[in-house]
Write a protein that holds these residues in place. Structure first.
Motif, PDB file in Angstrom:
ATOM      1  N   ILE A 123       0.861  -1.182   0.000  1.00 15.63           N
ATOM      2  CA  ILE A 123       0.000   0.000   0.000  1.00 15.63           C
ATOM      3  C   ILE A 123       0.898   1.232   0.000  1.00 15.63           C
ATOM      4  O   ILE A 123       1.421   1.650   1.032  1.00 15.63           O
ATOM      5  N   THR A 124       1.092   1.809  -1.175  1.00 17.90           N
ATOM      6  CA  THR A 124       1.989   2.961  -1.324  1.00 17.90           C
ATOM      7  C   THR A 124       1.239   4.272  -1.091  1.00 17.90           C
ATOM      8  O   THR A 124       0.003   4.321  -1.141  1.00 17.90           O
ATOM      9  N   VAL A 125       2.017   5.325  -0.852  1.00 21.01           N
ATOM     10  CA  VAL A 125       1.433   6.657  -0.674  1.00 21.01           C
ATOM     11  C   VAL A 125       0.713   7.080  -1.955  1.00 21.01           C
ATOM     12  O   VAL A 125      -0.381   7.654  -1.919  1.00 21.01           O
ATOM     13  N   LYS A 126       1.347   6.812  -3.111  1.00 17.58           N
ATOM     14  CA  LYS A 126       0.737   7.158  -4.399  1.00 17.58           C
ATOM     15  C   LYS A 126      -0.614   6.472  -4.571  1.00 17.58           C
ATOM     16  O   LYS A 126      -1.589   7.088  -5.005  1.00 17.58           O
ATOM     17  N   LYS A 127      -0.692   5.204  -4.197  1.00 17.34           N
ATOM     18  CA  LYS A 127      -1.933   4.446  -4.338  1.00 17.34           C
ATOM     19  C   LYS A 127      -3.035   5.026  -3.437  1.00 17.34           C
ATOM     20  O   LYS A 127      -4.192   5.147  -3.854  1.00 17.34           O
ATOM     21  N   LEU A 128      -2.665   5.427  -2.211  1.00 16.11           N
ATOM     22  CA  LEU A 128      -3.638   6.004  -1.280  1.00 16.11           C
ATOM     23  C   LEU A 128      -4.126   7.365  -1.775  1.00 16.11           C
ATOM     24  O   LEU A 128      -5.315   7.684  -1.666  1.00 16.11           O
ATOM     25  N   ILE A 129      -3.204   8.158  -2.322  1.00 16.98           N
ATOM     26  CA  ILE A 129      -3.595   9.467  -2.870  1.00 16.98           C
ATOM     27  C   ILE A 129      -4.564   9.290  -4.038  1.00 16.98           C
ATOM     28  O   ILE A 129      -5.585   9.985  -4.130  1.00 16.98           O
ATOM     29  N   CYS A 130      -4.251   8.343  -4.925  1.00 16.88           N
ATOM     30  CA  CYS A 130      -5.122   8.068  -6.083  1.00 16.88           C
ATOM     31  C   CYS A 130      -6.483   7.551  -5.631  1.00 16.88           C
ATOM     32  O   CYS A 130      -7.518   7.890  -6.212  1.00 16.88           O
ATOM     33  N   LEU A 131      -6.486   6.720  -4.588  1.00 18.92           N
ATOM     34  CA  LEU A 131      -7.742   6.194  -4.034  1.00 18.92           C
ATOM     35  C   LEU A 131      -8.618   7.338  -3.532  1.00 18.92           C
ATOM     36  O   LEU A 131      -9.823   7.394  -3.845  1.00 18.92           O
ATOM     37  N   MET A 132      -8.018   8.272  -2.772  1.00 11.42           N
ATOM     38  CA  MET A 132      -8.782   9.394  -2.219  1.00 11.42           C
ATOM     39  C   MET A 132      -9.279  10.324  -3.330  1.00 11.42           C
ATOM     40  O   MET A 132     -10.412  10.807  -3.284  1.00 11.42           O
ATOM     41  N   LEU A 133      -8.421  10.567  -4.327  1.00 10.25           N
ATOM     42  CA  LEU A 133      -8.833  11.413  -5.454  1.00 10.25           C
ATOM     43  C   LEU A 133      -9.974  10.779  -6.243  1.00 10.25           C
ATOM     44  O   LEU A 133     -10.936  11.459  -6.614  1.00 10.25           O
ATOM     45  N   ALA A 134      -9.874   9.471  -6.491  1.00 12.11           N
ATOM     46  CA  ALA A 134     -10.917   8.762  -7.250  1.00 12.11           C
ATOM     47  C   ALA A 134     -12.243   8.793  -6.501  1.00 12.11           C
ATOM     48  O   ALA A 134     -13.303   9.006  -7.102  1.00 12.11           O
ATOM     49  N   PHE A 135     -12.181   8.608  -5.181  1.00 11.28           N
ATOM     50  CA  PHE A 135     -13.422   8.622  -4.386  1.00 11.28           C
ATOM     51  C   PHE A 135     -14.015  10.022  -4.333  1.00 11.28           C
ATOM     52  O   PHE A 135     -15.230  10.203  -4.490  1.00 11.28           O
ATOM     53  N   LEU A 136     -13.155  11.031  -4.127  1.00 10.61           N
ATOM     54  CA  LEU A 136     -13.628  12.419  -4.111  1.00 10.61           C
ATOM     55  C   LEU A 136     -14.265  12.784  -5.449  1.00 10.61           C
ATOM     56  O   LEU A 136     -15.344  13.385  -5.493  1.00 10.61           O
ATOM     57  N   GLY A 137     -13.600  12.405  -6.534  1.00 12.76           N
ATOM     58  CA  GLY A 137     -14.151  12.669  -7.861  1.00 12.76           C
ATOM     59  C   GLY A 137     -15.483  11.987  -8.076  1.00 12.76           C
ATOM     60  O   GLY A 137     -16.412  12.560  -8.650  1.00 12.76           O
ATOM     61  N   SER A 138     -15.609  10.756  -7.582  1.00 10.09           N
ATOM     62  CA  SER A 138     -16.872  10.009  -7.714  1.00 10.09           C
ATOM     63  C   SER A 138     -17.995  10.708  -6.963  1.00 10.09           C
ATOM     64  O   SER A 138     -19.134  10.796  -7.451  1.00 10.09           O
ATOM     65  N   VAL A 139     -17.693  11.206  -5.760  1.00 12.13           N
ATOM     66  CA  VAL A 139     -18.695  11.937  -4.973  1.00 12.13           C
ATOM     67  C   VAL A 139     -19.140  13.188  -5.724  1.00 12.13           C
ATOM     68  O   VAL A 139     -20.333  13.494  -5.798  1.00 12.13           O
ATOM     69  N   MET A 140     -18.185  13.907  -6.303  1.00 13.38           N
ATOM     70  CA  MET A 140     -18.502  15.142  -7.031  1.00 13.38           C
ATOM     71  C   MET A 140     -19.329  14.866  -8.280  1.00 13.38           C
ATOM     72  O   MET A 140     -20.292  15.580  -8.577  1.00 13.38           O
ATOM     73  N   VAL A 141     -18.963  13.807  -9.010  1.00 16.82           N
ATOM     74  CA  VAL A 141     -19.690  13.458 -10.239  1.00 16.82           C
ATOM     75  C   VAL A 141     -21.109  12.993  -9.924  1.00 16.82           C
ATOM     76  O   VAL A 141     -22.056  13.284 -10.656  1.00 16.82           O
ATOM     77  N   SER A 142     -21.277  12.289  -8.819  1.00 15.81           N
ATOM     78  CA  SER A 142     -22.579  11.702  -8.472  1.00 15.81           C
ATOM     79  C   SER A 142     -23.647  12.744  -8.175  1.00 15.81           C
ATOM     80  O   SER A 142     -24.839  12.451  -8.219  1.00 15.81           O
ATOM     81  N   GLY A 143     -23.224  13.982  -7.850  1.00 11.58           N
ATOM     82  CA  GLY A 143     -24.191  15.017  -7.503  1.00 11.58           C
ATOM     83  C   GLY A 143     -24.522  15.039  -6.029  1.00 11.58           C
ATOM     84  O   GLY A 143     -25.434  15.745  -5.586  1.00 11.58           O
ATOM     85  N   LEU A 144     -23.774  14.295  -5.229  1.00 11.82           N
ATOM     86  CA  LEU A 144     -24.044  14.209  -3.791  1.00 11.82           C
ATOM     87  C   LEU A 144     -23.854  15.556  -3.114  1.00 11.82           C
ATOM     88  O   LEU A 144     -24.512  15.876  -2.132  1.00 11.82           O
ATOM     89  N   PHE A 145     -22.953  16.406  -3.654  1.00 12.55           N
ATOM     90  CA  PHE A 145     -22.697  17.708  -3.069  1.00 12.55           C
ATOM     91  C   PHE A 145     -23.854  18.697  -3.300  1.00 12.55           C
ATOM     92  O   PHE A 145     -23.846  19.799  -2.763  1.00 12.55           O
ATOM     93  N   ASN A 146     -24.846  18.276  -4.092  1.00 11.30           N
ATOM     94  CA  ASN A 146     -25.995  19.150  -4.328  1.00 11.30           C
ATOM     95  C   ASN A 146     -26.931  19.210  -3.131  1.00 11.30           C
ATOM     96  O   ASN A 146     -27.852  20.007  -3.080  1.00 11.30           O
ATOM     97  N   GLY A 147     -26.735  18.270  -2.192  1.00 14.90           N
ATOM     98  CA  GLY A 147     -27.489  18.287  -0.936  1.00 14.90           C
ATOM     99  C   GLY A 147     -28.923  17.837  -1.044  1.00 14.90           C
ATOM    100  O   GLY A 147     -29.772  18.257  -0.256  1.00 14.90           O
ATOM    101  N   ASN A 148     -29.207  16.945  -1.999  1.00 13.47           N
ATOM    102  CA  ASN A 148     -30.589  16.493  -2.174  1.00 13.47           C
ATOM    103  C   ASN A 148     -30.848  15.117  -1.559  1.00 13.47           C
ATOM    104  O   ASN A 148     -31.815  14.452  -1.899  1.00 13.47           O
ATOM    105  N   GLN A 149     -29.957  14.675  -0.688  1.00 11.13           N
ATOM    106  CA  GLN A 149     -30.093  13.327  -0.127  1.00 11.13           C
ATOM    107  C   GLN A 149     -30.407  13.419   1.371  1.00 11.13           C
ATOM    108  O   GLN A 149     -29.622  13.043   2.224  1.00 11.13           O
TER     109      GLN A 149
END
Length: 303
Positions: A123-149
């Motif tokens: 488990i490298t630092v690069k892999k953890l950074i990419c994991l967090m970026l991918a998850f953050l991007g997924s949250v942003m794309v999903s529309g979850l930040f629109n606050g409708n849930q």
């Protein structure tokens, strides 16, 4: 080895792009009167038939595999394919599409943790950074930040996380099967065999089988959509993803497969008029950034 890893990365990315078209096929088939379980059943059953014919004609030797590899392939089909075809839709009903999509993309986290213990992946630092970026991007794309849930059920969240775990386990079981001398095409075939039988039984038990078959046989549009779904949304992406896992490892493959959500958002915007917005487009850029970083190789030091 570097060329094979690059090829594996490309295959995983293509599989994510193909999986991202799920909403296009499922929405159009739903409009014709099919249930979600019926759509999932047709997707897996047609895929199994096509894959079996393909293997019998072109790759019959690859159908042979050790019993242990066969067990892992079947488990991958039952836990990975069936769960994502059935349970995921219950998560959508209980939490909403945005939350369910984000919860499913907890899969890379599970993959990294499980791979550390089973495959001794570092488990490298690069892999953890990419994991967090991918998850953050997924949250942003999903529309979850629109606050409708607002009224998300706890049970729905647990089901969504369970889907993420099962999604991760498909890659894990595929890796275990290939580590036991199975070929990617063979793994896909037996995973489809198990999952199609399970979905056929499930659809029959809930009384949706007659209606699904009737619509499929009497509507040219349904026949074309279901066949296209099987080829481009199941057979091809599963083969490509399984080959990709072989060359990139389950952790990297799981992170890169987040392209599915990006493509799904773009298909929704183009085909169904869904709005992405600035946050969504930023999320797409973040997901792409995580994939680029993940595939940057550190140059070898000259002696």
């Amino acid at each position: 080895m570097k060329n094979k890893k690059l090829m594996g990365s490309i295959f995983v990315l293509i599989s994510g792009v193909l999986w991202g078209h799920t909403c296009y096929f499922s929405n159009n088939l739903s409009d014709l009167g099919m249930s979600k379980s019926g759509i999932g059943m047709l997707r897996l059953c047609i895929s199994f038939i096509l894959m079996l014919v393909y293997m019998l004609i072109f790759h019959r030797p690859k159908m042979k595999m050790p019993p242990k590899a066969l067990v892992f392939s079947i488990l991958g089909g039952l836990i990975g394919m069936v769960t994502c075809s059935v349970v995921y839709f219950y998560a959508i009903e209980m939490t909403g599409a945005s939350v369910a999509a984000v919860l499913m993309y907890t899969a890379p986290s599970f993959t990294i943790i499980i791979s550390r213990f089973i495959f001794k992946e570092v488990i490298t630092v690069k892999k953890l950074i990419c994991l967090m970026l991918a998850f953050l991007g997924s949250v942003m794309v999903s529309g979850l930040f629109n606050g409708n849930q607002a009224n998300v059920q706890i049970v729905g969240i647990l089901i969504g996380v369970f889907v993420g775990l099962c999604y991760a386990l498909y890659g894990i079981f595929s890796s275990l099967a290939m580590n036991n001398k199975a070929e990617p095409e063979g793994v896909t075939l037996y995973a489809l065999t198990a999952s199609s039988v399970a979905m056929l039984i499930f659809t029959a038990c809930i009384g949706q089988l007659p209606l699904t078959v009737d619509i499929f046989l009497h509507s040219k549009k349904a026949f074309a959509l279901a066949s296209g779904q099987a080829i481009f949304n199941c057979v091809l992406p599963y083969i490509l993803f399984t080959v990709g896992v072989k060359y990139t490892g389950p952790s990297n493959a799981s992170i890169m497969s987040t392209t599915e959500l990006v493509v799904a958002a773009m298909i929704g915007a183009v085909s169904f008029g869904e709005r992405i917005g600035i946050i969504g487009y930023t999320g797409i850029a973040v997901v792409i950034l995580s994939i680029v970083i993940l595939n940057i190789e550190k140059p070898l030091k000259k002696k």
